[in-house]
Design a protein around this motif. Structure first.
Motif, short mmCIF file in Angstrom:
data_model
loop_
_atom_site.label_atom_id
_atom_site.label_comp_id
_atom_site.label_asym_id
_atom_site.label_seq_id
_atom_site.Cartn_x
_atom_site.Cartn_y
_atom_site.Cartn_z
N ARG A 1 12.73 29.87 -11.96
CA ARG A 1 13.34 28.14 -12.04
C ARG A 1 13.70 28.69 -10.63
NH1 ARG A 1 17.01 27.28 -16.80
NH2 ARG A 1 16.46 28.17 -18.53
N THR A 2 13.57 29.43 -9.59
CA THR A 2 13.64 29.52 -8.32
C THR A 2 12.59 28.73 -7.73
OG1 THR A 2 14.98 31.04 -8.51
CG2 THR A 2 14.03 30.34 -5.89
N ARG A 3 12.84 27.06 -6.96
CA ARG A 3 12.37 26.48 -6.19
C ARG A 3 11.68 26.16 -4.75
NH1 ARG A 3 10.32 26.96 -10.62
NH2 ARG A 3 9.64 25.63 -11.90
N LEU A 4 10.88 26.11 -4.33
CA LEU A 4 11.11 25.66 -2.91
C LEU A 4 11.88 24.83 -2.85
CD1 LEU A 4 8.35 27.88 -1.61
CD2 LEU A 4 10.18 28.76 -1.34
N PRO A 5 11.59 24.52 -1.33
CA PRO A 5 12.67 22.64 -0.71
C PRO A 5 11.59 21.85 -0.99
CG PRO A 5 12.95 24.82 1.03
CD PRO A 5 12.35 25.18 -0.48
N ASP A 6 10.09 22.11 -0.88
CA ASP A 6 9.22 21.10 -0.98
C ASP A 6 8.18 21.29 -3.04
OD1 ASP A 6 7.46 23.37 -1.78
OD2 ASP A 6 6.20 23.32 -0.41
N ILE B 1 17.68 36.16 -3.58
CA ILE B 1 16.49 34.84 -3.27
C ILE B 1 17.06 34.18 -2.11
CG2 ILE B 1 16.66 32.00 -3.94
CD1 ILE B 1 17.43 33.70 -6.82
N ARG B 2 18.31 34.43 -1.51
CA ARG B 2 19.15 34.29 0.15
C ARG B 2 18.03 35.12 0.63
NH1 ARG B 2 25.27 34.36 0.78
NH2 ARG B 2 24.71 37.02 -0.96
N ARG B 3 17.77 36.32 0.48
CA ARG B 3 17.27 37.14 1.42
C ARG B 3 16.17 36.49 2.44
NH1 ARG B 3 17.28 43.91 0.63
NH2 ARG B 3 15.67 42.72 1.70
N ASP B 4 15.49 36.47 0.91
CA ASP B 4 13.72 35.93 0.87
C ASP B 4 13.57 34.38 0.87
OD1 ASP B 4 12.95 37.76 -0.17
OD2 ASP B 4 13.02 36.96 -2.49
N HIS B 5 14.42 33.03 0.54
CA HIS B 5 14.12 31.60 1.44
C HIS B 5 15.16 31.05 1.84
CE1 HIS B 5 10.03 32.14 -0.69
NE2 HIS B 5 10.88 32.80 -1.94
N VAL C 1 17.67 27.71 -0.78
CA VAL C 1 16.90 28.18 -2.16
C VAL C 1 18.01 28.80 -2.52
CG1 VAL C 1 14.99 29.18 -3.58
CG2 VAL C 1 14.78 27.42 -0.86
N ALA C 2 18.80 29.19 -2.61
CA ALA C 2 19.76 30.61 -3.31
C ALA C 2 21.01 29.42 -4.03
CB ALA C 2 20.09 31.17 -2.58
N ALA C 3 21.36 28.19 -3.14
CA ALA C 3 22.63 27.54 -3.41
C ALA C 3 21.60 27.19 -4.88
CB ALA C 3 22.85 26.61 -2.72
N ASP C 4 20.27 26.57 -4.89
CA ASP C 4 19.96 25.96 -5.84
C ASP C 4 19.38 26.59 -7.64
OD1 ASP C 4 19.88 23.43 -4.67
OD2 ASP C 4 17.55 23.54 -3.64
N ALA C 5 19.83 27.45 -6.30
CA ALA C 5 19.20 28.73 -7.61
C ALA C 5 20.35 29.41 -8.50
CB ALA C 5 18.51 29.88 -7.78
N ALA C 6 21.39 29.66 -7.64
CA ALA C 6 22.88 29.55 -8.21
C ALA C 6 23.48 28.12 -9.14
CB ALA C 6 23.75 29.84 -7.56
N ARG C 7 22.87 26.81 -8.65
CA ARG C 7 23.58 25.51 -9.51
C ARG C 7 22.93 25.75 -10.87
NH1 ARG C 7 24.87 23.20 -4.51
NH2 ARG C 7 22.37 23.08 -4.57
N PRO D 1 28.68 30.94 -8.88
CA PRO D 1 28.96 30.65 -7.72
C PRO D 1 27.48 32.01 -6.87
CG PRO D 1 30.12 32.40 -8.52
CD PRO D 1 29.35 31.48 -9.90
N LEU D 2 27.34 31.21 -5.24
CA LEU D 2 26.43 31.86 -4.99
C LEU D 2 26.76 33.47 -4.48
CD1 LEU D 2 24.12 32.25 -3.50
CD2 LEU D 2 24.29 30.99 -1.74
N GLU D 3 28.29 33.34 -4.51
CA GLU D 3 29.60 34.45 -3.94
C GLU D 3 30.44 34.34 -4.26
OE1 GLU D 3 29.92 35.74 0.17
OE2 GLU D 3 27.99 35.22 0.66
N ARG D 4 30.65 35.58 -5.46
CA ARG D 4 31.79 35.74 -5.69
C ARG D 4 33.22 36.64 -5.10
NH1 ARG D 4 31.57 38.46 -11.87
NH2 ARG D 4 29.29 38.98 -11.76
N GLU D 5 34.28 36.59 -5.33
CA GLU D 5 35.15 37.08 -4.79
C GLU D 5 35.53 38.28 -5.37
OE1 GLU D 5 39.59 36.68 -2.70
OE2 GLU D 5 38.23 34.82 -3.63
#
Length: 321
Positions: free
Chosen positions: A26-31, A167-171, A175-181, A186-190
């Motif tokens: 499901r992960t997409r790049l900005p374009d 994903i955050r490491r790669d892109h 991009v990782a925040a979009d994948a998280a949504r 959440p992109l990060e959990r406490e």
């Protein structure tokens, strides 16, 4: 395009298998382009996944072509085929990134690649992983561990955390925040895995001489108890008390008391709407600051974050105030 090979072995956990497939496809790049190509592979033409069987479209040759390999957990922690271990070792030697989810850490540890490294797995299986692979530094209190080319995650939803981290490491974070949504995560959990563990204290053997004392400590944990008080209740010297506690519970009287207080606080955070400072007093801590510090050490997160994650729905709190 970055290729992710998801390794499907017999008795694979379906949730662990599907997590990287869903997140990465499901992960997409900005374009708008697809960020990853996902290949499900295995050593056998048919894989038993418990509730169903599956036919991996690719064999182990996909591991040789992958940029990242994901090793899901298995419900059966028996031996891993040697051909699988060899393929993972060869991939690591080429610099391929390898990540395990849940008990997939057992497969990765069996290759020897985790020796001398910090790693994690589902908290239920952490002790077993440490026993089987004593050269692996098992940390049961985190959601995932990143050793660069080798990563491990805890169980279930922690696999999502790990995939989003990759994903955050790669892109990057956007991009990782979009994948998280898309994953409604959440992109990060406490906090870490510790907050999800039921922190029961090691009990004394039933019928042992400490059993009545432990019950008394649970009933009176909110009182200001000193080591002298506990020894007096036990009718013994402090030295003898400490020795017996070590022998029968594996900890000290005061550590046992502090863990009892935190466990009581967890119950109050889940079932009442009492303010955190009030709960600190209710369970026997001298100050809210000392309570918050001890709670975070034991549970891996703050009292307020724990309440947010585990509080009983308000309609069920009627009559608890």
């Amino acid at each position: 395009m970055h290729t992710v090979a998801v390794l499907a072995l017999d008795k694979v956990v379906p949730f662990d298998l599907s997590t990287p497939i869903e997140v990465f496809t499901r992960t997409r790049l900005p374009d708008g382009r697809t960020a990853y190509r996902v290949k499900v592979c295995g050593p056998e033409p048919v894989v038993d996944a418990g509730a169903f069987t599956l036919r991996p479209p690719w064999g182990l040759e996909a591991l040789a072509e992958a940029d990242t390999i994901v090793v899901p957990g298995r419900s059966d922690l028996g031996p891993v085929p040697e051909e699988v271990l060899d393929a993972l070792r060869r991939a690591a030697a080429r610099g391929t990134r390898i990540a395990s989810i849940c008990t997939g850490a057992f497969t990765l540890a069996a290759t020897g690649l985790l020796d001398g490294l910090r790693a994690t797995t589902h908290w239920v299986a952490a002790a077993e992983l440490a026993a089987r692979h004593p050269l692996v530094l098992v940390d049961p209190d985190v959601l995932y561990v990143d050793n660069g080319p080798l990563l491990t995650s805890a169980g279930a939803a922690a696999g999502l955390d790990l995939c989003l981290h990759l994903i955050r490491r790669d892109h990057g974070s956007a991009v990782a925040a979009d994948a998280a949504r898309l994953s409604v995560m959440p992109l990060e959990r406490e906090g870490g895995q510790a907050q999800f563990i039921a922190h029961d204290l090691p009990p004394a053997p039933r019928g042992s001489e400490l059993e009545p004392l432990l019950r008394w400590l649970e009933d009176n944990c909110a009182d200001e108890l000193t080591l002298d008080d506990i020894a007096a209740r036990a009718g013994t010297s402090i030295r003898t008390l400490n020795r017996r506690f070590r022998e029968q519970t594996g900890t000290t009287p005061l550590q046992w008391l502090l863990r009892t207080r935190v466990r009581r606080a967890q119950h109050l955070l889940e079932t009442t709407d009492h303010p955190v400072d009030r709960i600190a007093t209710q369970v026997g801590f001298g100050s809210p600051t000392a309570f918050r510090d001890r709670f975070k050490r034991v549970a891996g997160t703050s009292p307020q974050s724990y309440r947010t994650a585990f509080r009983t729905p308000r309609r069920e709190l009627a009559g608890t105030r």
